[in-house]
Motif scaffolding. Structure first.
Motif, PDB file in Angstrom:
ATOM      1  N   LYS A 124       0.868  -1.176   0.000  1.00  0.00           N
ATOM      2  CA  LYS A 124       0.000   0.000   0.000  1.00  0.00           C
ATOM      3  C   LYS A 124       0.905   1.226   0.000  1.00  0.00           C
ATOM      4  CE  LYS A 124      -3.870  -2.043   2.558  1.00  0.00           C
ATOM      5  NZ  LYS A 124      -4.665  -1.953   3.806  1.00  0.00           N
ATOM      6  N   LEU A 125       0.836   1.973  -1.071  1.00  0.00           N
ATOM      7  CA  LEU A 125       1.700   3.142  -1.249  1.00  0.00           C
ATOM      8  C   LEU A 125       0.824   4.386  -1.315  1.00  0.00           C
ATOM      9  CD1 LEU A 125       4.682   3.946  -1.829  1.00  0.00           C
ATOM     10  CD2 LEU A 125       4.136   3.759  -4.244  1.00  0.00           C
ATOM     11  N   THR A 126       1.073   5.350  -0.444  1.00  0.00           N
ATOM     12  CA  THR A 126       0.245   6.558  -0.379  1.00  0.00           C
ATOM     13  C   THR A 126       1.096   7.789  -0.642  1.00  0.00           C
ATOM     14  OG1 THR A 126      -1.268   5.533   1.197  1.00  0.00           O
ATOM     15  CG2 THR A 126      -1.293   7.931   1.084  1.00  0.00           C
ATOM     16  N   ILE A 127       0.623   8.615  -1.566  1.00  0.00           N
ATOM     17  CA  ILE A 127       1.314   9.863  -1.911  1.00  0.00           C
ATOM     18  C   ILE A 127       0.710  10.989  -1.083  1.00  0.00           C
ATOM     19  CG2 ILE A 127       1.814  11.504  -3.757  1.00  0.00           C
ATOM     20  CD1 ILE A 127       1.522   9.215  -5.751  1.00  0.00           C
ATOM     21  N   VAL A 128       1.568  11.716  -0.340  1.00  0.00           N
ATOM     22  CA  VAL A 128       1.093  12.792   0.530  1.00  0.00           C
ATOM     23  C   VAL A 128       1.938  14.045   0.311  1.00  0.00           C
ATOM     24  CG1 VAL A 128       0.211  11.213   2.284  1.00  0.00           C
ATOM     25  CG2 VAL A 128       2.563  12.043   2.463  1.00  0.00           C
ATOM     26  N   GLY A 129       1.432  15.156   0.826  1.00  0.00           N
ATOM     27  CA  GLY A 129       2.138  16.439   0.714  1.00  0.00           C
ATOM     28  C   GLY A 129       1.148  17.569   0.856  1.00  0.00           C
ATOM     29  N   ARG A 130       1.667  18.752   0.947  1.00  0.00           N
ATOM     30  CA  ARG A 130       0.768  19.904   1.021  1.00  0.00           C
ATOM     31  C   ARG A 130       0.166  20.143  -0.367  1.00  0.00           C
ATOM     32  NH1 ARG A 130       3.441  24.347  -1.123  1.00  0.00           N
ATOM     33  NH2 ARG A 130       5.726  24.252  -1.122  1.00  0.00           N
ATOM     34  N   PRO A 131      -0.848  20.994  -0.466  1.00  0.00           N
ATOM     35  CA  PRO A 131      -1.488  21.239  -1.758  1.00  0.00           C
ATOM     36  C   PRO A 131      -0.535  21.835  -2.796  1.00  0.00           C
ATOM     37  CG  PRO A 131      -2.887  22.019   0.033  1.00  0.00           C
ATOM     38  CD  PRO A 131      -1.557  21.672   0.639  1.00  0.00           C
ATOM     39  N   ASN A 132      -0.781  21.483  -4.061  1.00  0.00           N
ATOM     40  CA  ASN A 132      -0.126  22.107  -5.222  1.00  0.00           C
ATOM     41  C   ASN A 132       1.361  21.795  -5.338  1.00  0.00           C
ATOM     42  OD1 ASN A 132      -0.898  23.510  -7.523  1.00  0.00           O
ATOM     43  ND2 ASN A 132       0.020  25.423  -6.798  1.00  0.00           N
ATOM     44  N   VAL A 133       1.808  20.642  -4.809  1.00  0.00           N
ATOM     45  CA  VAL A 133       3.213  20.253  -4.968  1.00  0.00           C
ATOM     46  C   VAL A 133       3.391  19.242  -6.098  1.00  0.00           C
ATOM     47  CG1 VAL A 133       3.863  20.744  -2.587  1.00  0.00           C
ATOM     48  CG2 VAL A 133       3.012  18.461  -3.186  1.00  0.00           C
TER      49      VAL A 133
END
Length: 449
Positions: free
Chosen positions: A217-226
């Protein structure tokens, strides 16, 4: 032993559908289905016949094959009927077979019979299930290796060594009043260590094998608009997620199944993490945090063209204790400038979701924490949790036997743990497996296999 019947092809419409029968009445039922009691088929040859309803009407033209025991998949009399792949036709052929005395097969019953009739061992039978369920080419390769008997062959040296030690110690108990001579003691210990190393080596492959079979299970995260959604689309290979220059475009998670260097990946793009501006975004951020907790690994996306923000730092701190990779995105816009540094506790890869630059390096960084899954490089991998559990038990028994042997404990006590280890290894291939365990294993198979 009664005669069983089941479809051997999946439910739905297709060019061809197969009904399979196995058991002593298989040929007799076939003769009734084609209304020809004199039919004497040549084994392993295909014949074109008409399947006839009870009313005498022709139901379908079918190719029928007869396999004489023991030269069949199950080791019993077997028949396969290849009809046109209409669910209506297949249902009627199945119903006719049941009325003629066959019983509907249970899950995995054909393979169970093959196992009980000595056509394959239990680990090979499980490999058939794994081959059917394989979600990547690499997983299929591992299942094929196991089906071809590589796991059995890998276990055999340890079994042979254990039997050799057991025979020697039991003979010493029976015929020798004194302790074993020093040279024999040394030989027994060397052999015991050798068996332990074989088992330990197989145990060590499970981390990679589990990854290959079950995926990640791979989840991509980060703040908006990156560029999370752009990176998600690049990894998926199509424009699955909506991408705009407006921060907060992704309000909910979106997932796709992909294969990354042969490893099945359940990839999820998430809403950007920041202080929410409305209720919908707040729900999206909350769902992102839930997905972060469930993920095997996080890909934290950072914008290469802007300074590291407090939101970036908060996400990095939150992910610090788990497996993660930092993807510095938009490196194509740096114009020769260096990307951000200062991620000493993280694996960092520079990528461009727009051009695809750095994607190979990102793939390698994602898989690196889970061990090598290159079948050609590492050979046979233990992929089944049942096998892993039994190997661990065998390893623990061997360690205990070795400790007792070094403490000059009685042969009887050492033999208890040696026999335990041998039984655990035997359970992998079905030599010492109970009927209850067999029933549990084969309940995970599909009907008709």
């Amino acid at each position: 032993m009664n005669t069983i019947v089941a479809p051997a092809t999946p439910t739905g419409r297709s060019a061809v559908g197969i009904i399979r029968l196995s058991g002593p009445e298989s040929l007799s039922i076939l003769r009734k289905l084609i209304d020809d009691e004199a039919f004497a088929p040549e084994p392993n040859r295909v014949s074109l016949k008409q399947i006839v309803k009870e009313s005498g009407e022709t139901l379908d033209s079918a190719l029928v094959s007869y396999f004489r025991k023991p030269h069949s998949f199950t080791g019993e009399e077997m028949v396969e009927i290849s009809c046109h792949g209409s669910p209506v036709i297949l249902r009627q052929v199945l119903d006719l077979s049941l009325r003629l005395g066959a019983r509907l097969a249970e899950a995995g019953e054909f393979t169970l019979r093959a196992c009980k009739n000595g056509k394959m061992n239990l680990s090979q039978a499980e490999a058939i299930r794994d081959l059917i369920n394989a979600r990547s080419e690499a997983a299929a390769v591992q299942a094929s290796r196991q089906l071809n008997g590589e796991l059995s062959a890998a276990l055999q040296p340890a079994k042979d060594m254990l039997i050799q030690i057991i025979v020697r110690l039991e003979s010493a108990l029976e015929f020798v009043e004194d302790d074993l001579p020093e040279i024999q003691t040394s030989q027994v210990r060397t052999t015991l260590v050798g068996a332990q190393e074989v088992v330990k080596g197989l145990v060590a492959t499970y981390a990679s094998g589990r990854t290959l079979r079950e995926g990640l299970k791979l989840t991509i995260v980060g703040r908006p608009n990156v560029g999370k959604s752009s990176l998600f689309n690049r990894l998926v290979g199509l424009s699955r997620a909506i991408v705009t220059e407006i921060a907060g475009t992704t309000r909910d998670s979106i997932s796709e199944s992909i294969s990354l260097r042969g490893v099945p990946i359940f990839l999820t793009d998430t809403a950007g993490i920041r202080v929410a501006t409305d209720k919908i975004e707040e729900l999206g951020v909350e769902r992102t945090r839930q997905l972060m907790a469930d993920a095997d690994l996080l890909v934290i996306v950072i914008d290469a063209t802007t300074d590291l923000s407090e939101e970036d730092r908060a996400i990095l701190n939150e992910a610090e204790t788990g497996k993660h990779v930092v993807a510095i995105n938009k490196c194509d816009l740096l114009n020769g400038r260096k990307a951000k540094t200062g991620f000493s506790r993280s694996t960092v890869v520079q990528v461009s979701a727009l051009t695809g630059e750095g994607l190979d390096e990102l793939s390698a960084a994602i898989l690196e924490p889970f061990g090598s899954v290159d079948s050609e490089a590492v050979g046979l991998l233990i992929t089944d949790s049942r096998h892993y559990d039994l190997l661990q038990r065998a390893e623990a028994s061997l360690k205990k036997a070795l400790d007792l042997f070094d403490e000059f404990a009685s042969e009887e006590l050492v033999l208890v743990y040696l026999h335990n280890a041998l039984n655990f290894l035997g359970e992998i291939t079905g030599e010492t497996t109970t009927d209850d365990i067999l029933a549990e294993i084969f309940s995970t198979f599909c009907i008709g296999k």
